[in-house]
Design a protein around this motif. Structure first.
Motif, PDB file in Angstrom:
ATOM      1  N   ARG A  38      17.506  81.020  78.021  1.00  0.00           N
ATOM      2  CA  ARG A  38      17.359  80.919  76.563  1.00  0.00           C
ATOM      3  C   ARG A  38      17.742  82.198  75.831  1.00  0.00           C
ATOM      4  O   ARG A  38      17.632  82.271  74.612  1.00  0.00           O
ATOM      5  CB  ARG A  38      15.923  80.551  76.203  1.00  0.00           C
ATOM      6  N   LEU A  39      18.157  83.224  76.558  1.00  0.00           N
ATOM      7  CA  LEU A  39      18.511  84.493  75.916  1.00  0.00           C
ATOM      8  C   LEU A  39      19.897  84.464  75.286  1.00  0.00           C
ATOM      9  O   LEU A  39      20.235  85.343  74.506  1.00  0.00           O
ATOM     10  CB  LEU A  39      18.432  85.645  76.934  1.00  0.00           C
ATOM     11  N   GLY A  40      20.718  83.490  75.650  1.00  0.00           N
ATOM     12  CA  GLY A  40      22.064  83.403  75.090  1.00  0.00           C
ATOM     13  C   GLY A  40      22.985  84.494  75.607  1.00  0.00           C
ATOM     14  O   GLY A  40      23.815  85.018  74.870  1.00  0.00           O
ATOM     15  N   LEU A  41      22.846  84.825  76.892  1.00  0.00           N
ATOM     16  CA  LEU A  41      23.669  85.877  77.490  1.00  0.00           C
ATOM     17  C   LEU A  41      25.030  85.324  77.872  1.00  0.00           C
ATOM     18  O   LEU A  41      25.145  84.157  78.235  1.00  0.00           O
ATOM     19  CB  LEU A  41      22.993  86.426  78.751  1.00  0.00           C
ATOM     20  N   PRO A  42      26.069  86.178  77.830  1.00  0.00           N
ATOM     21  CA  PRO A  42      27.360  85.756  78.380  1.00  0.00           C
ATOM     22  C   PRO A  42      27.212  85.513  79.890  1.00  0.00           C
ATOM     23  O   PRO A  42      26.307  86.054  80.525  1.00  0.00           O
ATOM     24  CB  PRO A  42      28.284  86.943  78.119  1.00  0.00           C
ATOM     25  N   LEU A  43      28.101  84.722  80.452  1.00  0.00           N
ATOM     26  CA  LEU A  43      27.992  84.334  81.854  1.00  0.00           C
ATOM     27  C   LEU A  43      27.980  85.545  82.794  1.00  0.00           C
ATOM     28  O   LEU A  43      27.175  85.613  83.723  1.00  0.00           O
ATOM     29  CB  LEU A  43      29.135  83.381  82.230  1.00  0.00           C
ATOM     30  N   TYR A  44      28.861  86.533  82.526  1.00  0.00           N
ATOM     31  CA  TYR A  44      28.902  87.713  83.411  1.00  0.00           C
ATOM     32  C   TYR A  44      27.585  88.477  83.357  1.00  0.00           C
ATOM     33  O   TYR A  44      27.097  88.982  84.368  1.00  0.00           O
ATOM     34  CB  TYR A  44      30.081  88.623  83.052  1.00  0.00           C
ATOM     35  N   ALA A  45      26.960  88.547  82.180  1.00  0.00           N
ATOM     36  CA  ALA A  45      25.693  89.283  82.038  1.00  0.00           C
ATOM     37  C   ALA A  45      24.561  88.519  82.719  1.00  0.00           C
ATOM     38  O   ALA A  45      23.687  89.131  83.359  1.00  0.00           O
ATOM     39  CB  ALA A  45      25.380  89.508  80.567  1.00  0.00           C
ATOM     40  N   TYR A  46      24.573  87.194  82.615  1.00  0.00           N
ATOM     41  CA  TYR A  46      23.537  86.387  83.267  1.00  0.00           C
ATOM     42  C   TYR A  46      23.622  86.528  84.782  1.00  0.00           C
ATOM     43  O   TYR A  46      22.605  86.698  85.456  1.00  0.00           O
ATOM     44  CB  TYR A  46      23.674  84.920  82.854  1.00  0.00           C
TER      45      TYR A  46
END
Length: 139
Positions: free
Chosen positions: A46-54
């Protein structure tokens, strides 16, 4: 989101859950009576992180992240709830900041001709040394 700005990043309220539990460590009798430790549960999806950051956050968190994508942070270094709450949130922001740093792209390299030749020569030299270590025959 090219970089990560701690000041402008807002964590949605529905992604956080705080639970206060009794802590171990300093505090004397107070430790047994008062729930000062903070268990912060963050739903990383639910944080809305970009895929690389997740993906990097999952790697950094390791066993602190469940299979559902919930990150668990336990803060119990301080004797007050407020100090532990601030510590947990600061550690969360540190993790998010590290997750947003992209790794340098690795360019695969191959050994050159000279390096291959040196390796083969070293192997031949070692082989000849070992060849000389046979049994001695007294003929």
């Amino acid at each position: 989101m090219p970089g990560f700005d701690r000041d402008s990043f807002v964590i949605p309220a529905d992604a956080l859950e705080e639970r206060f539990i009794t802590a171990s460590g300093p505090g004397g009798q107070n430790v047994n009576k008062v729930a000062t430790a903070v268990q912060l549960r963050i739903d990383a999806t639910r944080l809305g992180l970009p895929l690389y950051a997740y993906r990097k956050l999952r790697a950094l968190a390791g066993s602190r992240m469940t299979a559902d994508g919930v990150l668990l942070i336990l803060a119990q270094n301080y004797r007050t709830q407020d100090a532990n709450r601030q510590d947990a949130r600061a550690r969360l922001m540190d993790l998010l900041e590290k997750a947003h740093q992209r790794d340098a792209r690795r360019i695969p390299t191959k050994p050159g001709k000279a390096a291959k030749a040196r390796r083969v020569d070293a192997k031949k030299a070692r082989s000849s040394v070992k060849q000389g270590r046979g049994r001695v025959s007294f003929d």
